[in-house]
Design an enzyme around this catalytic site. Structure first.
Site: not given
Ligand SMILES: NC(=O)c1ccc[n+]([C@@H]2O[C@H](COP(=O)([O-])OP(=O)(O)OC[C@H]3O[C@@H](n4cnc5c(N)ncnc54)[C@H](O)[C@@H]3O)[C@@H](O)[C@H]2O)c1
Length: 242
Positions: A63, A141, A154, A156, A158
């Site tokens: 992406v 987030s 991160y 900024a 979000k």
């Molecule tokens: N886990 C938490 O505590 C939390 C809290 C708030 C928000 N989030 C957000 O939720 C979303 C999912 O995170 P998660 O916790 O499931 O972590 P995760 O690392 O399991 O998932 C992130 C996914 O994004 C993919 N990704 C990263 N860069 C990419 C790229 N350039 N092209 C395509 N895919 C890409 C990764 O391969 C992975 O599958 C993220 O945006 C994260 O910031 C997570």
């Protein structure tokens, strides 16, 4: 079934929240297009969907790459004819003191977490405008609402996702398209398990949710259950501070 016959696109769908979202949307009858960089993980998620009787297709797509996004969205439209739901979930986190943070790291996080949401929306929204319908859910987030120390870039990125959601949501509402964001607190995924801020965040008293909790919120925003909700942020966290 809330999403019977709908075509959904989920980025970062091979792991964590994205995978839980893909399973949830497929469980409600959507055909889910799984986007991500690692085909093997997408296929694993797809096989779980199939084992539960759902429909899926995998598309390798980074992406951060505008050309790949354009080609992928064109292929999805060729394969399925329309896109009803888009979930911008892919994201990364790198933690370090602000004064140690290389500018390159700031750029990498902004490009992956924020610019990607702009690019994927720009690629998908013209199809939704033609359809005069669609629902976009962008994953923000808790760090968007109160910057997290040690995670300046991160936070900024979000906060940018939330503002982008509001601006574009208001622009496209007259076209029958809804765009909303979810800001989860800590979720038990690889991203959070690896976090150096884990102890700090948990000490602050918050609950650690499972990815399915966030998927329930995505289902609400993606489906007609939230028909009157546009340009809004659904905050899913068990506390209101760090
Ligand atoms: N886990 C938490 O505590 C939390 C809290 C708030 C928000 N989030 C957000 O939720 C979303 C999912 O995170 P998660 O916790 O499931 O972590 P995760 O690392 O399991 O998932 C992130 C996914 O994004 C993919 N990704 C990263 N860069 C990419 C790229 N350039 N092209 C395509 N895919 C890409 C990764 O391969 C992975 O599958 C993220 O945006 C994260 O910031 C997570």
């Amino acid at each position: 079934m809330l999403l019977e016959g709908r075509i959904a696109v989920v980025t970062g769908a091979g792991t964590g929240i994205g995978k839980a979202v893909a399973l949830k949307l497929a469980g409600e009858g959507a055909t889910v297009c799984l986007l991500g960089r690692t085909e093997a993980r997408l296929r694993e998620a797809g096989q779980e969907i199939a084992a539960r009787g759902g429909a899926w297709a995998a598309y390798r797509c980074d992406v951060t790459d505008a050309a790949q996004i354009g080609e992928t969205v064109a292929r999805i439209l060729d394969d399925h004819g329309r896109i009803d739901i888009l979930v911008n979930n892919a994201g990364i986190s790198r933690e370090m003191p602000f004064l140690d943070m290389p500018v390159e790291t700031f750029d990498e996080i902004l490009v992956t977490n924020l610019r990607s949401v702009m690019l994927v929306m720009k690629a998908v929204l013209p199809a939704m405008v033609r359809q005069q319908s669609g629902s976009v859910v962008n994953i923000g987030s808790g760090a968007a609402l109160r910057g997290l120390p040690g995670s300046a870039a991160y936070s900024a990125s979000k906060a940018g996702v939330v503002a982008l959601t509001q601006a574009v949501g208001d622009e496209l509402r007259p076209q029958g398209i809804r765009i909303n964001a979810i800001c989860p607190g800590p979720v038990d995924t690889e991203l959070f398990r690896k976090s150096e801020r884990r102890a700090f965040i948990l000490q602050a008293g918050g609950d650690l949710f499972d990815p399915e909790s966030v998927a329930n919120g995505v289902l609400f925003l993606a489906s007609d259950l939230s028909g009157c909700t546009n340009s809004q942020t659904l905050v899913m966290r068990g506390f209101n501070r760090w």
